[in-house]
Scaffold this motif. Structure first.
Motif, PDB file in Angstrom:
ATOM      1  N   GLU A  47     -16.902 -27.601   1.754  1.00  0.00           N
ATOM      2  CA  GLU A  47     -15.740 -26.754   1.469  1.00  0.00           C
ATOM      3  C   GLU A  47     -14.507 -27.544   1.054  1.00  0.00           C
ATOM      4  O   GLU A  47     -13.760 -27.099   0.172  1.00  0.00           O
ATOM      5  CB  GLU A  47     -15.403 -25.908   2.701  1.00  0.00           C
ATOM      6  CG  GLU A  47     -16.474 -24.903   3.038  1.00  0.00           C
ATOM      7  CD  GLU A  47     -16.175 -24.158   4.318  1.00  0.00           C
ATOM      8  OE1 GLU A  47     -15.201 -23.379   4.326  1.00  0.00           O
ATOM      9  OE2 GLU A  47     -16.911 -24.364   5.293  1.00  0.00           O
ATOM     10  N   ASP A  48     -14.283 -28.686   1.660  1.00  0.00           N
ATOM     11  CA  ASP A  48     -13.110 -29.487   1.305  1.00  0.00           C
ATOM     12  C   ASP A  48     -13.171 -29.949  -0.145  1.00  0.00           C
ATOM     13  O   ASP A  48     -12.188 -29.887  -0.879  1.00  0.00           O
ATOM     14  CB  ASP A  48     -12.969 -30.699   2.227  1.00  0.00           C
ATOM     15  CG  ASP A  48     -12.592 -30.315   3.649  1.00  0.00           C
ATOM     16  OD1 ASP A  48     -11.997 -29.222   3.843  1.00  0.00           O
ATOM     17  OD2 ASP A  48     -12.892 -31.101   4.569  1.00  0.00           O
ATOM     18  N   ARG A  51     -12.734 -27.023  -2.599  1.00  0.00           N
ATOM     19  CA  ARG A  51     -11.333 -26.596  -2.555  1.00  0.00           C
ATOM     20  C   ARG A  51     -10.467 -27.541  -3.385  1.00  0.00           C
ATOM     21  O   ARG A  51      -9.612 -27.102  -4.157  1.00  0.00           O
ATOM     22  CB  ARG A  51     -10.823 -26.544  -1.124  1.00  0.00           C
ATOM     23  CG  ARG A  51      -9.328 -26.281  -1.054  1.00  0.00           C
ATOM     24  CD  ARG A  51      -8.778 -26.306   0.363  1.00  0.00           C
ATOM     25  NE  ARG A  51      -8.128 -25.033   0.552  1.00  0.00           N
ATOM     26  CZ  ARG A  51      -8.268 -24.242   1.580  1.00  0.00           C
ATOM     27  NH1 ARG A  51      -9.034 -24.592   2.589  1.00  0.00           N
ATOM     28  NH2 ARG A  51      -7.644 -23.100   1.637  1.00  0.00           N
ATOM     29  N   ASN A  54     -11.157 -26.838  -7.042  1.00  0.00           N
ATOM     30  CA  ASN A  54     -10.614 -25.537  -7.416  1.00  0.00           C
ATOM     31  C   ASN A  54      -9.091 -25.616  -7.560  1.00  0.00           C
ATOM     32  O   ASN A  54      -8.517 -25.047  -8.491  1.00  0.00           O
ATOM     33  CB  ASN A  54     -11.012 -24.483  -6.378  1.00  0.00           C
ATOM     34  CG  ASN A  54     -11.082 -23.090  -6.951  1.00  0.00           C
ATOM     35  OD1 ASN A  54     -11.244 -22.897  -8.144  1.00  0.00           O
ATOM     36  ND2 ASN A  54     -10.984 -22.108  -6.075  1.00  0.00           N
ATOM     37  N   ARG A  55      -8.467 -26.336  -6.665  1.00  0.00           N
ATOM     38  CA  ARG A  55      -7.008 -26.507  -6.718  1.00  0.00           C
ATOM     39  C   ARG A  55      -6.614 -27.315  -7.959  1.00  0.00           C
ATOM     40  O   ARG A  55      -5.695 -26.951  -8.686  1.00  0.00           O
ATOM     41  CB  ARG A  55      -6.504 -27.191  -5.448  1.00  0.00           C
ATOM     42  CG  ARG A  55      -4.995 -27.373  -5.409  1.00  0.00           C
ATOM     43  CD  ARG A  55      -4.485 -27.964  -4.088  1.00  0.00           C
ATOM     44  NE  ARG A  55      -5.267 -29.089  -3.634  1.00  0.00           N
ATOM     45  CZ  ARG A  55      -5.955 -29.125  -2.480  1.00  0.00           C
ATOM     46  NH1 ARG A  55      -5.953 -28.098  -1.658  1.00  0.00           N
ATOM     47  NH2 ARG A  55      -6.643 -30.186  -2.140  1.00  0.00           N
ATOM     48  N   ASP A  61      -5.830 -22.715  -4.463  1.00  0.00           N
ATOM     49  CA  ASP A  61      -5.978 -23.536  -3.265  1.00  0.00           C
ATOM     50  C   ASP A  61      -6.862 -22.833  -2.243  1.00  0.00           C
ATOM     51  O   ASP A  61      -6.414 -22.387  -1.191  1.00  0.00           O
ATOM     52  CB  ASP A  61      -4.608 -23.855  -2.675  1.00  0.00           C
ATOM     53  CG  ASP A  61      -4.688 -24.883  -1.554  1.00  0.00           C
ATOM     54  OD1 ASP A  61      -5.729 -25.553  -1.418  1.00  0.00           O
ATOM     55  OD2 ASP A  61      -3.704 -24.999  -0.801  1.00  0.00           O
ATOM     56  N   GLU A  62      -8.141 -22.718  -2.605  1.00  0.00           N
ATOM     57  CA  GLU A  62      -9.126 -22.085  -1.735  1.00  0.00           C
ATOM     58  C   GLU A  62     -10.518 -22.533  -2.158  1.00  0.00           C
ATOM     59  O   GLU A  62     -10.730 -22.879  -3.320  1.00  0.00           O
ATOM     60  CB  GLU A  62      -9.020 -20.562  -1.812  1.00  0.00           C
ATOM     61  CG  GLU A  62      -9.276 -20.034  -3.226  1.00  0.00           C
ATOM     62  CD  GLU A  62      -8.941 -18.566  -3.383  1.00  0.00           C
ATOM     63  OE1 GLU A  62      -8.121 -18.052  -2.611  1.00  0.00           O
ATOM     64  OE2 GLU A  62      -9.515 -17.936  -4.282  1.00  0.00           O
ATOM     65  N   PRO A  63     -11.440 -22.537  -1.222  1.00  0.00           N
ATOM     66  CA  PRO A  63     -12.817 -22.855  -1.609  1.00  0.00           C
ATOM     67  C   PRO A  63     -13.400 -21.714  -2.439  1.00  0.00           C
ATOM     68  O   PRO A  63     -12.922 -20.575  -2.382  1.00  0.00           O
ATOM     69  CB  PRO A  63     -13.542 -23.012  -0.275  1.00  0.00           C
ATOM     70  CG  PRO A  63     -12.646 -22.469   0.762  1.00  0.00           C
ATOM     71  CD  PRO A  63     -11.281 -22.322   0.193  1.00  0.00           C
TER      72      PRO A  63
END
Length: 131
Positions: A47-48, A51, A54-55, A61-63
């Motif tokens: 997930e990190d 994220r 994506n950011r 700013d989210e998975p």
């Protein structure tokens, strides 16, 4: 010929697709869009990492479940076509197999945010074939 590289399978839960199945799903999606050669990398991440990507690339700013990064639309005259990268976060998708197909269709040039439903219709049809 398609060259499909699968990275990070250890991020998948037991019962998830094998490297061979991921390669077959990607090849099915690309061939259905008329692409028979090139290189694709598919990476499974936490997930990190998704994220962060994506950011950086979508300013969200989210998975998310899957991101596709197309590289070479026309191929390099002296070498194989570099289709791009697909990044999948198994923790944010209910169906990893569908995420592979979805990301592959994006690399083929399809975009469900801009078309009239063609990509999602093809995705749905392909998922029925593999079910």
């Amino acid at each position: 010929m398609l060259d499909i590289e699968v990275i990070g399978l250890e991020a998948l839960s037991p019962g998830g697709p094998t490297a061979v199945e991921v390669e077959e799903l990607c090849a099915l999606a690309l061939s259905s869009a008329g692409i028979a050669e090139g290189h694709v990398a598919i990476e499974f991440v936490d997930e990190d990492r998704i994220r962060d990507l994506n950011r950086e690339y979508r300013r969200l700013d989210e998975p998310t479940d899957v991101l596709s990064f197309g590289i070479d639309e026309n191929g390099v005259p002296a070498g194989p076509r570099e289709l791009g990268d697909i990044v999948i976060c198994p923790a944010h998708t209910s169906d990893v197999r569908e995420a592979v197909v979805h990301g592959s269709l994006h690399l083929s040039g399809m975009d469900h945010e801009r078309d009239d439903g063609e990509m999602l219709a093809l995705l749905s049809e392909l998922m029925r074939w593999i079910a």
